[in-house]
Design a protein around this motif. Structure first.
Motif, PDB file in Angstrom:
ATOM      1  N   TYR A   1       1.003  -0.918   0.168  1.00  0.00           N
ATOM      2  CA  TYR A   1      -0.460   0.558  -0.117  1.00  0.00           C
ATOM      3  C   TYR A   1       0.469   1.561   0.227  1.00  0.00           C
ATOM      4  N   GLY A   2       2.072   0.681   0.627  1.00  0.00           N
ATOM      5  CA  GLY A   2       3.005   2.755   1.009  1.00  0.00           C
ATOM      6  C   GLY A   2       4.397   2.306  -0.382  1.00  0.00           C
ATOM      7  N   ASP A   3       4.402   1.421  -0.572  1.00  0.00           N
ATOM      8  CA  ASP A   3       5.573   1.349  -1.510  1.00  0.00           C
ATOM      9  C   ASP A   3       5.332   1.495  -2.854  1.00  0.00           C
ATOM     10  N   LEU A   4       7.154   1.170  -4.054  1.00  0.00           N
ATOM     11  CA  LEU A   4       7.118   0.329  -5.266  1.00  0.00           C
ATOM     12  C   LEU A   4       8.168   0.076  -5.082  1.00  0.00           C
ATOM     13  N   VAL A   5       8.527  -0.583  -5.942  1.00  0.00           N
ATOM     14  CA  VAL A   5       9.738  -1.618  -6.452  1.00  0.00           C
ATOM     15  C   VAL A   5       9.709  -1.684  -8.080  1.00  0.00           C
ATOM     16  N   VAL A   6      11.092  -1.746  -8.652  1.00  0.00           N
ATOM     17  CA  VAL A   6      11.394  -1.182  -9.752  1.00  0.00           C
ATOM     18  C   VAL A   6      11.728  -2.673 -10.642  1.00  0.00           C
ATOM     19  N   ASP A   7      11.253  -3.147 -11.116  1.00  0.00           N
ATOM     20  CA  ASP A   7      11.125  -4.202 -12.268  1.00  0.00           C
ATOM     21  C   ASP A   7      12.026  -4.223 -13.406  1.00  0.00           C
ATOM     22  N   TYR A   8      13.250  -4.104 -13.589  1.00  0.00           N
ATOM     23  CA  TYR A   8      13.870  -3.741 -14.958  1.00  0.00           C
ATOM     24  C   TYR A   8      13.365  -4.748 -15.880  1.00  0.00           C
ATOM     25  N   ARG A   9      12.752  -5.713 -15.940  1.00  0.00           N
ATOM     26  CA  ARG A   9      12.198  -5.862 -16.940  1.00  0.00           C
ATOM     27  C   ARG A   9      10.990  -4.666 -17.602  1.00  0.00           C
ATOM     28  N   ASN A  10      10.947  -3.913 -17.105  1.00  0.00           N
ATOM     29  CA  ASN A  10       9.698  -3.731 -18.277  1.00  0.00           C
ATOM     30  C   ASN A  10      10.504  -2.654 -19.249  1.00  0.00           C
ATOM     31  N   LEU A  11      11.813  -2.285 -18.877  1.00  0.00           N
ATOM     32  CA  LEU A  11      11.812  -1.138 -19.574  1.00  0.00           C
ATOM     33  C   LEU A  11      13.328  -2.266 -20.906  1.00  0.00           C
ATOM     34  N   PRO A  12      13.258  -3.064 -21.615  1.00  0.00           N
ATOM     35  CA  PRO A  12      13.391  -3.697 -22.252  1.00  0.00           C
ATOM     36  C   PRO A  12      11.936  -4.587 -22.961  1.00  0.00           C
ATOM     37  N   GLU A  13      10.945  -4.467 -21.956  1.00  0.00           N
ATOM     38  CA  GLU A  13       9.780  -4.929 -22.458  1.00  0.00           C
ATOM     39  C   GLU A  13       9.338  -4.111 -23.225  1.00  0.00           C
ATOM     40  N   MET A  14      10.114  -3.169 -23.015  1.00  0.00           N
ATOM     41  CA  MET A  14       9.243  -1.246 -23.582  1.00  0.00           C
ATOM     42  C   MET A  14       9.690  -1.053 -25.256  1.00  0.00           C
ATOM     43  N   ALA A  15      11.509  -1.476 -24.466  1.00  0.00           N
ATOM     44  CA  ALA A  15      12.041  -0.699 -26.135  1.00  0.00           C
ATOM     45  C   ALA A  15      11.291  -1.406 -27.105  1.00  0.00           C
ATOM     46  N   ALA A  16      10.846  -2.971 -27.285  1.00  0.00           N
ATOM     47  CA  ALA A  16      10.903  -3.678 -28.291  1.00  0.00           C
ATOM     48  C   ALA A  16       9.457  -3.286 -29.281  1.00  0.00           C
ATOM     49  N   PHE A  17       8.794  -1.984 -28.567  1.00  0.00           N
ATOM     50  CA  PHE A  17       7.942  -1.346 -29.577  1.00  0.00           C
ATOM     51  C   PHE A  17       8.970  -0.094 -30.106  1.00  0.00           C
ATOM     52  N   GLY A  18       9.596  -0.183 -30.235  1.00  0.00           N
ATOM     53  CA  GLY A  18      10.859   0.515 -31.082  1.00  0.00           C
ATOM     54  C   GLY A  18      10.835   2.067 -31.039  1.00  0.00           C
ATOM     55  N   VAL A  19      10.682   2.040 -29.364  1.00  0.00           N
ATOM     56  CA  VAL A  19       9.840   3.704 -29.042  1.00  0.00           C
ATOM     57  C   VAL A  19      11.499   3.868 -27.682  1.00  0.00           C
ATOM     58  N   PRO A  20      12.063   4.903 -27.828  1.00  0.00           N
ATOM     59  CA  PRO A  20      12.608   5.727 -26.713  1.00  0.00           C
ATOM     60  C   PRO A  20      12.092   5.085 -25.033  1.00  0.00           C
ATOM     61  N   VAL A  21      13.135   4.286 -24.291  1.00  0.00           N
ATOM     62  CA  VAL A  21      12.413   4.248 -22.494  1.00  0.00           C
ATOM     63  C   VAL A  21      13.338   4.847 -21.869  1.00  0.00           C
ATOM     64  N   VAL A  22      12.519   5.333 -20.963  1.00  0.00           N
ATOM     65  CA  VAL A  22      13.528   6.020 -20.087  1.00  0.00           C
ATOM     66  C   VAL A  22      13.154   5.568 -18.609  1.00  0.00           C
ATOM     67  N   MET A  23      13.880   6.075 -17.567  1.00  0.00           N
ATOM     68  CA  MET A  23      13.799   5.384 -15.431  1.00  0.00           C
ATOM     69  C   MET A  23      13.565   6.489 -15.788  1.00  0.00           C
ATOM     70  N   ASP A  24      12.325   6.393 -14.466  1.00  0.00           N
ATOM     71  CA  ASP A  24      12.390   8.118 -13.564  1.00  0.00           C
ATOM     72  C   ASP A  24      12.857   7.414 -12.047  1.00  0.00           C
TER      73      ASP A  24
END
Length: 270
Positions: free
Chosen positions: A171-194
């Motif tokens: 309920y009160g925290d976040l975690v970063v899953d770095y699999r998200n970056l290559p998954e989004m990059a696969a769409f041919g768009v620039p990907v950014v980490m906030d």
């Protein structure tokens, strides 16, 4: 690399940077922060986009700071762009805001909670501006293809950027899953980490969002190591006095050293 007007150093092999205060609090602070970051990014040849929200709509409490006035803040963003010859990015929250904000900035940003709002995405696409979509805390990187598709269905030439900002962890925290970056990059768009919002601790009982800014460097280094095209970092001269999201901001005087180290990480993996 992304194709945005005024984006300098695009021949650089480095990542690009979106950075600035969470919210536009005034003209002088915006110009001072922009000048400092421009000096650093020019020296390091890092393409730079100034970030500042002209209005904050997603706030915990009704009396939280939301802005200094829409047109006033947007004109400050425009002045930053004209003064330093750099592009700017700001959030929009409702469809009717897209056309207004597009008169002043180069990139329209869709907040994470709103990344599934079809009409908002379509309105941003119709402006012809680049669109940076924050990945919802409730979504996987793979599911962000639908946000990108919505934008490009409306405007096939639109520059889409996808930004990860962590996933809800309890309920009160976040975690970063770095699999998200290559998954989004696969769409041919620039990907950014906030690197700052991903360290938020939302929904605190105090009514003020917390954060873990000491881990910004950890998040940023890992993102560069797995191939992020860009980094998003909110920064302020004095985060403890910032009117929005101060708990997870990077002190501005720490940005230069951080970027120097990140450039070395980038060079090591090329």
């Amino acid at each position: 690399m992304i194709s945005i007007p005024k984006l300098k150093n695009t021949d650089s092999t480095s990542f690009f940077l979106m950075a600035g205060p969470c919210a536009i609090e005034g003209r002088d602070m915006a110009l001072r922060i922009a000048e400092h970051i421009v000096t650093v990014t020019d020296r390091l040849r890092i393409p730079y986009i100034f970030k500042g929200s002209y209005r904050k709509a997603n706030r915990t409490k009704i009396d939280s700071f939301t802005g200094i006035g829409d047109e006033k803040a947007l004109k400050i963003l425009q002045e930053v762009s004209q003064t330093f010859g750099i592009p700017t990015v700001t959030d929009i929250h409702e469809s009717h805001e897209a056309a207004l904000a597009a008169e002043y900035v180069d990139v329209l940003q869709i907040p994470a909670f709103l990344c599934r709002q079809t009409e908002l995405l379509a309105a941003a696409a119709r402006t012809g501006k680049a669109v940076n979509v924050k990945k919802g805390q409730f979504l996987s990187g793979a599911s962000m293809k639908f946000a990108a598709e919505k934008i490009n269905e409306v405007n096939p030439d639109a520059q889409v950027i996808l930004t990860d900002r962590g996933n809800s962890f309890g309920y009160g925290d976040l975690v970063v899953d770095y699999r998200n970056l290559p998954e989004m990059a696969a769409f041919g768009v620039p990907v950014v980490m906030d690197c700052t919002h991903s360290l938020q601790q939302p929904n605190q009982t105090s009514g003020v969002t917390g954060g873990k800014p000491k881990l910004i460097e950890t998040i940023a280094k890992a993102a560069i190591a797995v191939g992020a095209d860009g980094l998003f970092i909110e920064t302020h001269f004095n985060p403890s006095e910032a009117k929005s999201d101060g708990a997870n901001m990077l002190p501005l005087d720490q940005l230069e050293g951080l970027l120097e180290r990140l450039v070395r990480v980038r060079e090591a993996i090329l």
